[in-house]
Design a protein around this motif. Structure first.
Motif, PDB file in Angstrom:
ATOM      1  N   UNK A 414       0.835  -1.190   0.000  1.00 26.49           N
ATOM      2  CA  UNK A 414       0.000   0.000   0.000  1.00 26.49           C
ATOM      3  C   UNK A 414       0.877   1.250   0.000  1.00 26.49           C
ATOM      4  N   UNK A 415       0.627   2.155  -0.935  1.00 29.42           N
ATOM      5  CA  UNK A 415       1.337   3.435  -0.989  1.00 29.42           C
ATOM      6  C   UNK A 415       2.844   3.247  -0.876  1.00 29.42           C
ATOM      7  N   UNK A 422       5.596  -2.487 -13.747  1.00 31.97           N
ATOM      8  CA  UNK A 422       4.239  -2.134 -13.361  1.00 31.97           C
ATOM      9  C   UNK A 422       3.288  -3.300 -13.623  1.00 31.97           C
ATOM     10  N   UNK A 423       2.341  -3.482 -12.709  1.00 31.98           N
ATOM     11  CA  UNK A 423       1.382  -4.574 -12.814  1.00 31.98           C
ATOM     12  C   UNK A 423       0.027  -4.110 -12.296  1.00 31.98           C
ATOM     13  N   UNK A 429      -1.715  -1.741  -4.166  1.00 32.98           N
ATOM     14  CA  UNK A 429      -2.675  -0.640  -4.289  1.00 32.98           C
ATOM     15  C   UNK A 429      -1.993   0.702  -4.015  1.00 32.98           C
ATOM     16  N   UNK A 430      -2.362   1.694  -4.803  1.00 32.59           N
ATOM     17  CA  UNK A 430      -1.867   3.069  -4.662  1.00 32.59           C
ATOM     18  C   UNK A 430      -0.339   3.111  -4.607  1.00 32.59           C
ATOM     19  N   UNK A 431       0.307   2.297  -5.396  1.00 34.16           N
ATOM     20  CA  UNK A 431       1.775   2.251  -5.419  1.00 34.16           C
ATOM     21  C   UNK A 431       2.307   2.959  -6.659  1.00 34.16           C
ATOM     22  N   UNK A 469       3.045   9.226   0.683  1.00 29.88           N
ATOM     23  CA  UNK A 469       2.659   8.238   1.689  1.00 29.88           C
ATOM     24  C   UNK A 469       1.216   8.486   2.124  1.00 29.88           C
ATOM     25  N   UNK A 470       0.594   7.457   2.647  1.00 25.90           N
ATOM     26  CA  UNK A 470      -0.770   7.568   3.153  1.00 25.90           C
ATOM     27  C   UNK A 470      -0.727   8.262   4.520  1.00 25.90           C
ATOM     28  N   UNK A 471      -1.298   9.489   4.627  1.00 28.50           N
ATOM     29  CA  UNK A 471      -1.205  10.220   5.894  1.00 28.50           C
ATOM     30  C   UNK A 471      -1.912   9.525   7.046  1.00 28.50           C
TER      31      UNK A 471
END
Length: 505
Positions: A414-415, A422-423, A429-431, A469-471
């Motif tokens: 994640x993030x 790429x895939x 997710x969200x990378x 990054x995911x806050x």
């Protein structure tokens, strides 16, 4: 006993034999005599061939020989000093001595002659020639916590009466020696002075070893920390706990052994060990970093936070079927894989996993995970959030699934910034994808100094990891980066363990 007449008769006989027809003998005699005439001037320089002018002095390759920090009671490696004669006539050195004489901690050999008792005499240097001085230091233990300067002077006295001095300097560090030590009871190791581990330091089953902030462990080649009980490393950002090799000197000028991998073995968390913590530790330049052996996954085996595992000749972190958590941590430059996961339950949050291994013989990737190990099927559950996984190669992420389709193979990213093609994998997710023609080391600033093996993994403003990054994850886990910088101020949190600092660009 021969008389004078006997001697004369012998010489006459030898001369007669030569005249009587021994060409080979005559040739040998002639060659030896001619060689003797050639060597005679070199071996017996006359006083007229030496300069006594005070203006004709020695030159030195350096005026101060600064040895590295040394461990008290143990000799250093040998250093060299070159002494030059740049005059147009030979120089005669009446004596070379150490100012502290026989009690000097330095040992000196001048042109093959040791300074026994701290002094030696009668050296010659022909015009435009030189001689070599070999030096080493063996400082005694002084019962001091802090390093102590060790100094002396090497004094050259010329026949002209001129004296010249070369300064000798070193820094001596007392250590606590731990030879074949087994921790069998709960123990606290403080930080007054470094601990020298010559073999293995073992934490026995049922015992807890607590390590205070600022403690330093110097491991000899082949030495290992084996944890069968519990390890609690309590470093702080200002006073991290350091695990490193015991070679304090330089391999060569400007290149410390401490930047070379393989200086000591590493840390083993044995199967029977649970509840281990490593907080604010710096583990580097070992064969392997941390090896976590198989165990039940219903209890956390190891938690690593705000730490560094760097510059290992094999895997940096290797986990086999165990439950661990790694957060705000840098795992970099492994000759094997930076991180190897074989089954188990693992979680990585705000980690920088980067493989820029610069030595030959390395073969691995930044991250390698699988739900099997050989023929053994090992259920795997792993999660990476707000992490960076990158390196020199075009693909630094490898995941492998067992042939048994019923074996658990649960992974999630994640993030993250991932150096892999790429895939559209639904587990990612969200990378972002760290690929393309640009050099991936340009994520970091300042530039890597490959000549001196200096690597900094702080982010450059142009890195795609900045602000991505995911806050929510950041707020829940690590609002501050590994160096204590606020991630939630400004343009938002960055991926990895370091928050971007614009001033560093």
């Amino acid at each position: 006993m021969k008389t004078g007449q006997d001697t004369l008769m012998l010489k006459k006989t030898e001369r007669t034999n030569v005249q009587d027809g021994s060409p080979a003998l005559f040739s040998v005699f002639h060659s030896v005599f001619f060689l003797f005439l050639l060597l005679l001037p070199a071996a017996c320089l006359s006083e007229d061939e030496f300069t006594l002018s005070p203006a004709d002095v020695l030159a030195f390759s350096r005026d101060t020989v600064q040895l590295d920090t040394i461990i008290s009671g143990r000799p250093t490696k040998t250093e060299t000093l070159t002494v030059y004669n740049r005059a147009n006539r030979a120089l005669h050195i009446g004596s070379v001595r150490l100012a502290k004489g026989a009690v000097s901690p330095f040992s000196v050999n001048v042109d093959g002659q040791s300074l026994d008792g701290g002094t030696a005499s009668d050296f010659e240097i022909a015009a435009a020639d030189s001689l070599i001085v070999f030096l080493m230091c063996h400082a005694p233990e002084m019962d001091r916590d802090e390093p102590v300067e060790v100094a002396d002077e090497l004094i050259f006295t010329l026949e002209s009466g001129v004296q010249q001095t070369v300064l000798l300097r070193a820094s001596s560090q007392d250590v606590v020696r731990m030879d074949h030590v087994v921790i069998e009871n709960d123990t606290l190791l403080g930080a007054p002075r470094p601990y020298l581990i010559t073999d293995s330091l073992v934490v026995a089953p049922g015992a807890r070893l607590t390590v205070a902030p600022g403690a330093q462990f110097y491991f000899h080649a082949g030495a290992t920390l084996v944890v069968r009980g519990t390890l609690d490393v309590c470093g702080t950002m200002e006073r991290p706990v350091v695990f490193r090799g015991d070679r304090l000197e330089n391999m060569f000028s400007g290149q410390p052994y401490d930047r070379i991998p393989g200086q000591w073995s590493g840390v083993v968390i044995a199967s029977e060990s649970f509840g281990n913590r490593m907080e604010n530790c710096d583990l580097h330049s070992s064969v392997f970093g941390i090896r976590v052996d198989s165990a039940a996954t219903d209890c956390e085996k190891l938690r690593i936070e705000n730490s560094i595992i760097h510059n290992t000749s094999r895997d940096g972190l290797s986990v086999r079927h165990a439950k661990i958590f790694v957060g705000n941590t840098q795992i970099t430059n492994a000759g094997g894989n930076c991180v190897t996961l074989r089954g188990g339950e693992t979680e990585f949050v705000h980690c920088t996993i980067a493989r820029f291994y610069y030595f030959t013989g390395g073969s691995g990737v930044a991250l390698d995970f699988a739900n099997f190990d050989g023929s053994a099927v090992l259920p795997l559950k792993t999660r990476f959030a707000n992490c960076i996984v990158t390196g020199f190669q075009s693909d630094e992420l490898m995941g492998s699934r067992a042939d048994d389709e019923n074996a658990e193979f649960d992974y999630r990213f994640e993030n993250c910034l991932l150096n892999t093609p790429e895939t559209d994998d639904e587990n990612i997710v969200r990378c972002l994808w760290d690929e393309g023609d640009s050099a991936r080391e340009k994520n970091f600033t300042p530039d890597f100094d490959l000549a001196r093996l200096l690597f900094n993994f702080g982010l450059r403003s142009t890195s795609p990891a900045v602000g991505q990054a995911d806050p929510e994850i950041t707020s829940r886990y690590y609002p501050l980066d590994r160096l204590g910088r606020n991630r939630l101020a400004g343009e938002g949190p960055d991926m990895g363990c370091y928050q971007h600092v614009p001033a560093l660009d």
